[in-house]
Design an enzyme around this catalytic site. Sequence first.
Site, PDB file in Angstrom:
ATOM      1  N   ASP A  24       0.838  -1.210   0.000  1.00 14.16           N
ATOM      2  CA  ASP A  24       0.000   0.000   0.000  1.00 14.16           C
ATOM      3  C   ASP A  24       0.871   1.258   0.000  1.00 14.16           C
ATOM      4  O   ASP A  24       1.987   1.247   0.534  1.00 14.16           O
ATOM      5  CB  ASP A  24      -0.912  -0.027   1.238  1.00 14.16           C
ATOM      6  CG  ASP A  24      -2.109   0.902   1.091  1.00 14.16           C
ATOM      7  OD1 ASP A  24      -2.347   1.403  -0.032  1.00 14.16           O
ATOM      8  OD2 ASP A  24      -2.798   1.127   2.104  1.00 14.16           O
ATOM      9  N   ASN A  72     -10.945  -2.570  -5.608  1.00 11.42           N
ATOM     10  CA  ASN A  72     -10.168  -1.574  -6.365  1.00 11.42           C
ATOM     11  C   ASN A  72     -10.806  -1.218  -7.717  1.00 11.42           C
ATOM     12  O   ASN A  72     -10.442  -0.219  -8.334  1.00 11.42           O
ATOM     13  CB  ASN A  72      -8.718  -2.036  -6.564  1.00 11.42           C
ATOM     14  CG  ASN A  72      -7.875  -1.981  -5.303  1.00 11.42           C
ATOM     15  OD1 ASN A  72      -6.968  -2.782  -5.105  1.00 11.42           O
ATOM     16  ND2 ASN A  72      -8.146  -1.031  -4.414  1.00 11.42           N
TER      17      ASN A  72
HETATM   18  C1  IPE Z   1      -5.483  -2.785  -0.250  1.00 10.74           C
HETATM   19  O1  IPE Z   1      -5.149  -1.455  -0.418  1.00 10.74           O
HETATM   20  C2  IPE Z   1      -5.473  -3.497  -1.563  1.00 10.74           C
HETATM   21  C3  IPE Z   1      -4.158  -3.668  -2.179  1.00 10.74           C
HETATM   22  C4  IPE Z   1      -3.004  -3.354  -1.665  1.00 10.74           C
HETATM   23  C5  IPE Z   1      -4.188  -4.283  -3.476  1.00 10.74           C
HETATM   24  P1  IPE Z   1      -6.240  -0.309  -0.584  1.00 10.74           P
HETATM   25  O2  IPE Z   1      -5.509   0.958  -0.713  1.00 10.74           O
HETATM   26  O3  IPE Z   1      -7.181  -0.659  -1.686  1.00 10.74           O
HETATM   27  O4  IPE Z   1      -7.043  -0.413   0.793  1.00 10.74           O
HETATM   28  P2  IPE Z   1      -7.904   0.661   1.584  1.00 10.74           P
HETATM   29  O5  IPE Z   1      -8.915   1.210   0.620  1.00 10.74           O
HETATM   30  O6  IPE Z   1      -6.971   1.728   2.045  1.00 10.74           O
HETATM   31  O7  IPE Z   1      -8.497  -0.103   2.723  1.00 10.74           O
HETATM   32  C1  IPE Z   2      -1.489   0.264  -3.451  1.00 14.65           C
HETATM   33  O1  IPE Z   2      -1.310   1.626  -3.443  1.00 14.65           O
HETATM   34  C2  IPE Z   2      -1.789  -0.269  -4.828  1.00 14.65           C
HETATM   35  C3  IPE Z   2      -3.174  -0.706  -5.028  1.00 14.65           C
HETATM   36  C4  IPE Z   2      -4.095  -0.794  -4.123  1.00 14.65           C
HETATM   37  C5  IPE Z   2      -3.538  -1.087  -6.392  1.00 14.65           C
HETATM   38  P1  IPE Z   2      -2.525   2.643  -3.420  1.00 14.65           P
HETATM   39  O2  IPE Z   2      -2.889   2.966  -4.835  1.00 14.65           O
HETATM   40  O3  IPE Z   2      -3.638   2.134  -2.593  1.00 14.65           O
HETATM   41  O4  IPE Z   2      -1.840   3.906  -2.753  1.00 14.65           O
HETATM   42  P2  IPE Z   2      -2.499   4.920  -1.711  1.00 14.65           P
HETATM   43  O5  IPE Z   2      -3.081   4.124  -0.593  1.00 14.65           O
HETATM   44  O6  IPE Z   2      -3.534   5.680  -2.457  1.00 14.65           O
HETATM   45  O7  IPE Z   2      -1.349   5.774  -1.272  1.00 14.65           O
HETATM   46 MG    MG Z   3      -4.116   2.343  -0.636  1.00 13.94          MG
END
Ligand code: IPE
Ligand code: IPE
Ligand code: MG
Length: 246
Positions: A24, A72
Amino acid sequence: MPIAPRPATPDPSPGPQHIAIIMDGNGRWAKSRGLPRIAGHRRGADAVRKVIRGAGELGIPVLTLFAFSTENWTRPADEVSDLMGLLRHYLRNELEELGRNGARLRVIGDRDRLAKDIQKDISDAETRTRANTRIDVNICINYGARDEILRATRNLARKVAAGELAVEKIDEATFERELLTAGVPDPDLLIRTSGEQRISNFLLWQCAYAELVFVDTLWPDFGKEHLEKAIAEFRKRERRYGGVGA
Ligand code: IPE
Ligand code: IPE
Ligand code: MG
């Protein structure tokens, strides 16, 4: 006879055998640099390469990475399409590197919603890395634990309705065989990057007794040294599984 001094830290227990990571923070990494979110995802893919190599070097037999959740899809269409593009690129261009690391790839998640060409790239990548034996790398794409548990439940219900399975025979082992992770040992250590402290629908069944390590590092900045720190933290923990411990 003198009493041997206690070691400062407990003896390192063997393992972890299986590390799962919620990768993340790509978006925040990009935002803090004034870059588009996709730039963070691209750097995130570089971190995946580094961490797979590092985990192999550290002798970790199983690594599971959460790359795209069932939730997502609710992101803006252009971000979803950028992520799918990156996935295509990864599956087509990373096979040699996976081979060098002795990594056997498996994709975990509901593939039906993915584009047909990506589904084919996934099965090609799995076939072409099948003989690698150093590390099993599971990448979770369109994965959601609730979705997985519901599918398992439906499959078992169908078997019961068809008279193939007695209700009393449904135990943990039967249930696990219906999960997308069938055959994969449960994670010992679950790491989440970026400072968030939640599970976000990842491996809910499988992480029943995983040790959780949350790190502030954003995923694109995460590397082998962070992995080693998380493993050191894991080795300090006493796992009791509901018992009373040592
Ligand atoms: C969790 O991250 C999913 C992945 C790392 C693929 P998100 O960024 O989607 O999770 P939330 O929305 O902060 O809970
Ligand atoms: C994790 O990074 C990747 C996916 C969930 C696909 P994020 O895209 O969730 O990054 P933040 O949480 O917005 O920083
Ligand atoms: Mg995230």
